[in-house]
Scaffold this active site. Structure first.
Site, PDB file in Angstrom:
ATOM      1  N   LYS A  29     -78.441 -55.409  -9.463  1.00  0.00           N
ATOM      2  CA  LYS A  29     -79.605 -56.202  -9.867  1.00  0.00           C
ATOM      3  C   LYS A  29     -79.643 -57.568  -9.150  1.00  0.00           C
ATOM      4  CE  LYS A  29     -81.207 -53.066 -12.738  1.00  0.00           C
ATOM      5  NZ  LYS A  29     -80.133 -52.327 -13.324  1.00  0.00           N
TER       6      LYS A  29
HETATM    7  C1  LIG Z   1     -85.664 -50.586 -16.072  1.00  0.00           C
HETATM    8  C2  LIG Z   1     -84.267 -50.684 -16.630  1.00  0.00           C
HETATM    9  N1  LIG Z   1     -84.107 -50.984 -17.923  1.00  0.00           N
HETATM   10  C3  LIG Z   1     -82.884 -51.088 -18.471  1.00  0.00           C
HETATM   11  C4  LIG Z   1     -81.733 -50.914 -17.733  1.00  0.00           C
HETATM   12  C5  LIG Z   1     -80.392 -51.007 -18.398  1.00  0.00           C
HETATM   13  O1  LIG Z   1     -79.621 -52.038 -17.885  1.00  0.00           O
HETATM   14  P1  LIG Z   1     -78.010 -51.988 -17.976  1.00  0.00           P
HETATM   15  O2  LIG Z   1     -77.556 -50.961 -16.982  1.00  0.00           O
HETATM   16  O3  LIG Z   1     -77.592 -53.372 -17.616  1.00  0.00           O
HETATM   17  O4  LIG Z   1     -77.664 -51.614 -19.373  1.00  0.00           O
HETATM   18  C6  LIG Z   1     -81.852 -50.611 -16.381  1.00  0.00           C
HETATM   19  C7  LIG Z   1     -80.632 -50.408 -15.575  1.00  0.00           C
HETATM   20  O5  LIG Z   1     -80.593 -49.840 -14.541  1.00  0.00           O
HETATM   21  C8  LIG Z   1     -83.136 -50.489 -15.814  1.00  0.00           C
HETATM   22  O6  LIG Z   1     -83.292 -50.182 -14.519  1.00  0.00           O
END
Ligand SMILES: Cc1ncc(COP(=O)(O)O)c(C=O)c1O
Length: 396
Positions: free
Chosen positions: A195
């Site tokens: 990210k």
């Molecule tokens: C659109 C979206 N929402 C939520 C998440 C969840 O994030 P995390 O992996 O930090 O839990 C991601 C992760 O790839 C994502 O791409």
């Protein structure tokens, strides 16, 4: 006609180029080491320091740090008051966590289709899915491009709904000069290594509402509050669990990494945008390869660079193009399998093919190409060469 690596030819790259990668500098390492030598590994001064800097960076009043983007969405769903019987409109084209946070709270995710040119939540489709049980809308700034927040705001205000931004892709993005993180009632970010910035795993929610902040701070700490007056009266050990919360805390050394990373965010977004411009320019000559549309009123954070294949101009399907790009040394990926097609959602919520046809068709045609700030100019050229080579060989 070049011989594809898939058929035994020489690949464009020997070493696989991933679709995303963190940028860790010596200053990041020093910041983490300093915390490791201190007394506070967690719940120390590093947490508010990171939260304040994050809020200032996006221009929100408050930020709450949690242990992942998924935890951020869950905390936002909790703070929004989503509970059993509530419906929440979510886009079909997203990562499962966007919808899962609704299910965590025993609500019902209602899938809305996306705009075919941008793959962003289509406001007209949102409105079509609203019922008397609808409580909130979760917009997803897919790939890093902010949704149409003016139209979404009009809809949520008309129906009295909470607007949540799943901004996990879009740290550093802007909509009509307003920063992502200030566009919804609650905005959830992910700090996973691919990210905009990273803390290893991590997440942040931004909001301007102090009541929501309080609810999320309690939620990330098991639902526990510690009241000063009670501690005076009863004893310093006293605390009470007032909500069903979780351990969603982010450690101090992760916060130190996040704070150090945050300083370089604007430069990294600019670098992502420069890579995207170069791809746009190169692929404009390839009839089988289309970039997604970028609206003129946004600044795109380019977490992902997604191409959409024009299958009518190719003699193979997406899976073959994907395999060929991998064989050429590109760590391409597909974002996403529409969430309503996953077995869990089919089983629990009765969803299935045909519910969101735009997302389903797009899914058959999309590929995410490598894009991250530390890519070299040669890496960019390799991506362009590999895509041009594969699209050329398979062109009709
Ligand atoms: C659109 C979206 N929402 C939520 C998440 C969840 O994030 P995390 O992996 O930090 O839990 C991601 C992760 O790839 C994502 O791409």
């Amino acid at each position: 006609m070049p011989e594809l690596a898939l058929n035994g030819g020489k690949p464009v790259r020997g070493r696989m180029l991933p679709y995303g990668h963190q940028s860790i500098g010596e200053e990041d390492i020093q910041a983490v080491v300093e915390v490791l030598r201190s007394d506070w590994l967690t719940t120390g001064p590093g947490v508010p320091a990171f939260e304040e800097a994050f809020a200032a960076q996006v221009g929100a009043k408050y930020a709450v740090a949690v242990s992942s983007g998924t935890a951020a969405l869950h905390a936002a769903a909790f703070a929004a008051g989503i509970g059993p019987g509530d419906e929440v409109v979510v886009p079909a084209m997203t990562f499962a966590a966007t919808a899962n946070c609704v299910a965590f709270q025993q609500g019902t995710p209602v899938f809305a289709d996306v705009d075919p040119a941008t793959l962003l939540l289509d406001p007209a489709q949102v409105e079509a899915k609203i019922t008397p049980r609808t409580k909130a809308v979760i917009a997803v700034d897919y790939a890093g491009q902010p949704c149409d927040y003016d139209r979404l705001r009009t809809i949520v205000d008309q129906y009295g709904l909470v607007l949540v931004d799943d901004a996990c892709h879009a740290l550093g993005g802007k909509y009509k000069s307003r920063s992502v993180g200030t566009l919804a009632d609650l905005s959830a970010f992910s700090l996973h290594p691919v990210k905009g910035i990273t803390t290893g795993e991590g997440g942040v929610i931004t909001t301007d509402d102090p009541k929501l902040v309080q609810r999320m701070r309690v939620f990330r700490n098991h639902g526990i509050i510690s009241d000063y007056r009670q501690r005076q009266e009863v004893g310093p050990w006293v605390y009470e669990m007032v909500d069903l919360g979780y351990n969603y805390r982010l450690t101090d050394f992760q916060c130190a990494l996040g704070l150090s990373q945050l300083r370089r965010l604007p430069g990294w977004v600019a670098r992502r945008q420069a890579i995207a411009r170069r791809y746009d320019h190169a692929f404009a000559n390839l009839p089988a390869v289309n970039a997604l549309r970028v609206r003129p009123d946004v600044s795109h954070a380019y977490h992902l660079y997604v191409i959409r294949l024009n299958i009518a101009k190719l003699r193979v399907d997406r899976a073959t193009v994907f395999a060929a790009l991998r064989a050429e040394g590109l760590g391409v990926n597909v974002h996403y399998i529409p969430v309503h097609l996953h077995p869990y959602y089919r089983k629990q919520f009765g969803t299935g093919p045909g519910l969101c046809p735009v997302a389903e068709t797009a899914y058959e045609q999309i590929i995410s190409l490598p894009i991250f700030p530390r890519m070299s100019d040669e890496d960019e050229e390799d991506v362009i060469d590999a895509v041009s080579k594969v699209a050329g060989v398979y062109a009709i």
